[in-house]
Design a protein around this motif. Structure first.
Motif, PDB file in Angstrom:
ATOM      1  N   SER A 366       0.959  -1.113  -0.029  1.00 16.32           N
ATOM      2  CA  SER A 366       0.066   0.056   0.259  1.00 16.32           C
ATOM      3  C   SER A 366       0.841   1.183  -0.015  1.00 16.32           C
ATOM      4  N   TYR A 367       2.026   1.236   0.500  1.00 18.15           N
ATOM      5  CA  TYR A 367       2.871   2.314   0.704  1.00 18.15           C
ATOM      6  C   TYR A 367       3.501   2.633  -0.592  1.00 18.15           C
ATOM      7  N   VAL A 368       3.911   1.619  -1.384  1.00 16.75           N
ATOM      8  CA  VAL A 368       4.421   1.656  -2.957  1.00 16.75           C
ATOM      9  C   VAL A 368       3.154   1.954  -3.573  1.00 16.75           C
ATOM     10  N   GLY A 369       2.229   1.651  -3.453  1.00 17.31           N
ATOM     11  CA  GLY A 369       1.078   2.290  -4.203  1.00 17.31           C
ATOM     12  C   GLY A 369       0.706   3.789  -3.905  1.00 17.31           C
ATOM     13  N   GLN A 370       1.085   4.300  -2.631  1.00 23.34           N
ATOM     14  CA  GLN A 370       0.716   5.547  -2.688  1.00 23.34           C
ATOM     15  C   GLN A 370       1.936   6.188  -3.374  1.00 23.34           C
ATOM     16  N   LEU A 393      13.208   2.782  -6.424  1.00 28.29           N
ATOM     17  CA  LEU A 393      14.241   2.175  -5.226  1.00 28.29           C
ATOM     18  C   LEU A 393      13.028   1.092  -4.628  1.00 28.29           C
ATOM     19  N   LEU A 394      12.019   1.058  -4.305  1.00 24.47           N
ATOM     20  CA  LEU A 394      11.276  -0.028  -3.636  1.00 24.47           C
ATOM     21  C   LEU A 394      10.562  -0.976  -4.593  1.00 24.47           C
ATOM     22  N   THR A 395      10.372  -0.785  -5.748  1.00 25.26           N
ATOM     23  CA  THR A 395       9.880  -1.736  -6.788  1.00 25.26           C
ATOM     24  C   THR A 395      10.609  -3.307  -6.449  1.00 25.26           C
ATOM     25  N   PRO A 396      12.198  -3.372  -6.827  1.00 26.20           N
ATOM     26  CA  PRO A 396      12.631  -4.569  -6.877  1.00 26.20           C
ATOM     27  C   PRO A 396      12.446  -5.191  -5.280  1.00 26.20           C
ATOM     28  N   VAL A 397      12.420  -4.494  -4.200  1.00 26.94           N
ATOM     29  CA  VAL A 397      12.178  -4.864  -2.793  1.00 26.94           C
ATOM     30  C   VAL A 397      10.911  -5.519  -2.794  1.00 26.94           C
ATOM     31  N   ALA A 398       9.677  -4.698  -3.191  1.00 28.56           N
ATOM     32  CA  ALA A 398       8.396  -5.509  -3.294  1.00 28.56           C
ATOM     33  C   ALA A 398       8.209  -6.582  -4.053  1.00 28.56           C
ATOM     34  N   LYS A 399       8.884  -6.776  -5.010  1.00 24.10           N
ATOM     35  CA  LYS A 399       8.760  -8.140  -6.010  1.00 24.10           C
ATOM     36  C   LYS A 399       9.181  -9.238  -5.375  1.00 24.10           C
ATOM     37  N   ALA A 400      10.676  -8.981  -4.762  1.00 24.37           N
ATOM     38  CA  ALA A 400      11.453 -10.214  -4.524  1.00 24.37           C
ATOM     39  C   ALA A 400      11.196 -10.474  -3.073  1.00 24.37           C
ATOM     40  N   PHE A 401      10.980  -9.585  -2.061  1.00 27.70           N
ATOM     41  CA  PHE A 401      10.805  -9.834  -0.579  1.00 27.70           C
ATOM     42  C   PHE A 401       9.427 -10.303  -0.302  1.00 27.70           C
ATOM     43  N   PHE A 402       8.364  -9.768  -1.154  1.00 26.02           N
ATOM     44  CA  PHE A 402       7.165 -10.369  -1.034  1.00 26.02           C
ATOM     45  C   PHE A 402       7.109 -11.682  -1.544  1.00 26.02           C
ATOM     46  N   THR A 403       7.778 -12.017  -2.616  1.00 27.79           N
ATOM     47  CA  THR A 403       7.605 -13.223  -3.063  1.00 27.79           C
ATOM     48  C   THR A 403       8.296 -14.353  -2.401  1.00 27.79           C
TER      49      THR A 403
END
Length: 590
Positions: A366-370, A393-403
């Motif tokens: 939700s923060y990345v969406g914001q 900065l955060l897109t690669p973290v979201a993809k990898a850490f979430f998965t």
């Protein structure tokens, strides 16, 4: 058969209480007249009905039947076509699409919560529209007005679908090696020739047309990635009036037989002089495609959260009912022969890990969406640039850490079931198989880690990182910040490791590659610590309003800071050990 019930209470908690999204929307002119708290809640409630009642019941049967290929035609499993027809009536494909072409124009903060429900209900079903949404984004951002006018309305409606055609048999991560060619034609179109593999939804029976976005090279293109162009290639030709015409020279050669997401058609696509249209500028197609790819990377990260939520729901339900042994502190269910397994410490460890990581991921998404909403709709140029920097900065973290954590949570859920977790009827083994691909496609998680550390931290001297950690430090300035000392210690650890790597990188070509994966994990745990502190602050303030819900939040925050955040200590030690040990063996010694 397992059921899925959207976690509406928690989704609203994140959207309204943690981030106060309606206040943000009210100050952004493009959103102020489009969405408010009541609209958002109504959309989420309807989404819960669609995902839980329409899509989730097809998940197991879709896995068992799978997509089928016969002589170039692909059929989806029984029930998919009818469910998709109902699904698109709600306008879900165009939820956050441009209203100028028929999209609903909803904010990304709302869209990410819908996507979580969608992936939790059925990853295979979700992928058909997820690729369409990403293709629409690329077309809207880079295509000519004529292409947008012709293709976006039926794609937002869901009558037409989209696909992303990048990978070739010899060229995955290194797209500069692609061989697909585009020859200019006198009428301004191009003849596209080549083969692409791993194309999600490249052929299916759900929509009237499929719009392929294809990477190819022009005859005089420079070598490598700087010579790639992007083309729109329809399955069926489209007339000036939007009517469908003859079949284009595009065919599906086969579909893959996979470990999971079996109801999603993963296709080999052959382009035999197919008619295509240039999107954006010649030889700058990779940048245009990354508009879609970055959308898909966040979306696939959310697949990890969705599957984790489904696994958690199943595991909690089972743990409350399955009787095995007695609690270490004495019998809890006096009227039964044994206690429910939820009384046992190890089962609680697994459930709490799933809960803490899934809810932390929900807040981070939700923060990345914001930030995506600010990057798109902010009026102030500085605020817009700041948001764009954080998204990168955060897109690669979201993809990898979430998965990564999504797979862990699905395995934990399977483990809670014991032997039954390995049996098809309970659904846990399917979740493990379905979520596994999320660490691989849209750029493997190792590639995401290299992107984060190499391109987003080292390449700019840590500027974007400082922007992010400054926001955390500003938040933690208040002495009564929940878990303040642990949070600041984690931030200092991340900053210290980053500074050390910035020193190491110029003199060691393996410094970034050797540390990247563990660095991304360190970053992720630190980001979740900030978000768990924020959630704990709200929960403490509101506890009297809903004791059970907010007390549960506070207890989960305690678990995160005491049992999960300490993992950063080991990650720091491993990173600082350097890369030398990785190259201690010659290739022949492995």
């Amino acid at each position: 058969m397992p059921e899925f019930n959207a976690p509406l209470r928690d989704l609203r908690f994140v959207l309204h209480e943690v981030f106060d999204a309606p206040a943000l929307w009210a100050r952004l002119p493009a959103l102020a007249e489009t969405v408010d708290a009541q609209t958002a809640d109504a959309i989420l409630e309807e989404a819960a009905k669609v995902t839980g009642g329409l899509i989730a019941p097809l998940n197991r049967s879709g896995d068992e039947e799978g997509a089928q290929w016969r002589q170039g035609a692909v059929t989806t499993p029984a029930g998919f076509k009818e469910a998709y027809a109902t699904y698109i009536q709600g306008g879900w494909v165009g939820l956050s699409g441009n209203p100028a072409y028929g999209g609903m124009g909803m904010p990304k903060m709302l869209a990410v919560q819908f996507e979580e429900m969608l992936y939790a209900a059925g990853s295979s079903f979700a992928l058909y529209s997820a690729l369409s949404s990403g293709a629409c984004l690329a077309i809207d951002a880079h295509a000519s007005e004529a292409l947008k006018h012709t293709y976006l309305p039926p794609m937002y409606e869901g009558r037409w679908a989209g696909s992303m055609c990048l990978t070739e048999a010899h060229a995955g991560t290194d797209l500069g090696l692609i061989r697909t060619r585009a020859e200019p034609q006198a009428d301004g179109s191009y003849r596209i020739s080549g083969s692409k593999i791993f194309i999600t939804g490249g052929e299916q029976d759900l929509t009237e047309n499929i719009i392929h976005l294809v990477l190819a090279k022009l005859p005089d293109a420079p070598a490598g990635p700087k010579g790639i162009s992007l083309f729109l290639v329809p399955k069926l030709m489209v007339g000036a009036d939007g009517a469908l015409g003859a079949r284009n020279a595009v065919s599906c050669g086969s579909i893959e037989h996979k470990m999971g997401i079996k109801a999603s058609a993963t296709c080999v696509m052959n382009f035999d002089g197919a008619t295509g249209y240039l999107i954006g500028e010649a030889n700058k197609g990779l940048a245009a495609m990354f508009t879609m790819m970055n959308y898909e990377r966040l979306s696939i990260g959310i697949q990890g959260i969705g599957c984790a939520e489904a696994s958690y729901q199943n595991a909690v339900s089972y743990a409350r009912e399955r009787l095995q042994s007695r609690s270490a502190s004495g019998p809890q269910a006096q009227d039964k022969a044994a206690d429910p397994i939820i009384v046992h410490a190890d089962v609680r460890r697994m459930l709490l890990t799933m809960k803490a990581m899934t809810e932390g991921g929900r807040a981070f998404a939700s923060y990345v969406g914001q930030q995506l909403d600010l990057a798109k709709f902010a009026v102030d140029a500085d605020e817009q640039r700041s948001a764009e920097s954080l998204v990168a900065l955060l897109t690669p973290v979201a993809k990898a850490f979430f998965t990564d954590s999504g797979l862990d949570s699905c395995v934990h859920g399977q483990q809670v079931f014991g032997g039954h977790g390995y049996i098809r009827e309970w659904g846990q083994e399917q979740l493990v198989r379905d979520v596994r691909i999320a660490q691989i496609y849209e750029g493997t998680n190792g590639i995401q880690a290299l992107d984060l550390l190499g391109r987003k931290v080292v390449a700019n001297g840590g500027a974007a990182l400082r922007q992010f950690t400054s926001e955390i430090r500003d938040y933690a300035a208040a002495p009564d910040t929940p878990y303040r000392s642990q949070l600041l210690a984690a931030v200092e650890r991340l900053e210290g490791v980053s500074a050390w790597l910035l020193e190491q990188a110029p003199g060691n070509p393996h410094a970034v590659g050797g540390a990247a994966v563990e660095y991304l994990q360190l970053f992720g745990y630190t980001a979740y610590a900030w978000l768990w502190s924020r959630m704990a602050r709200v929960a403490a303030q509101q506890r009297s309003a809903d004791e059970a819900f907010y007390a549960g939040k506070l207890a989960t925050a305690d678990f995160y800071f005491s049992h999960l955040l300490p993992r950063t200590l080991g990650l720091e030690a491993s990173i600082r050990a350097g890369s030398a040990a990785l190259f201690g063996l010659g290739a022949e010694q492995f």
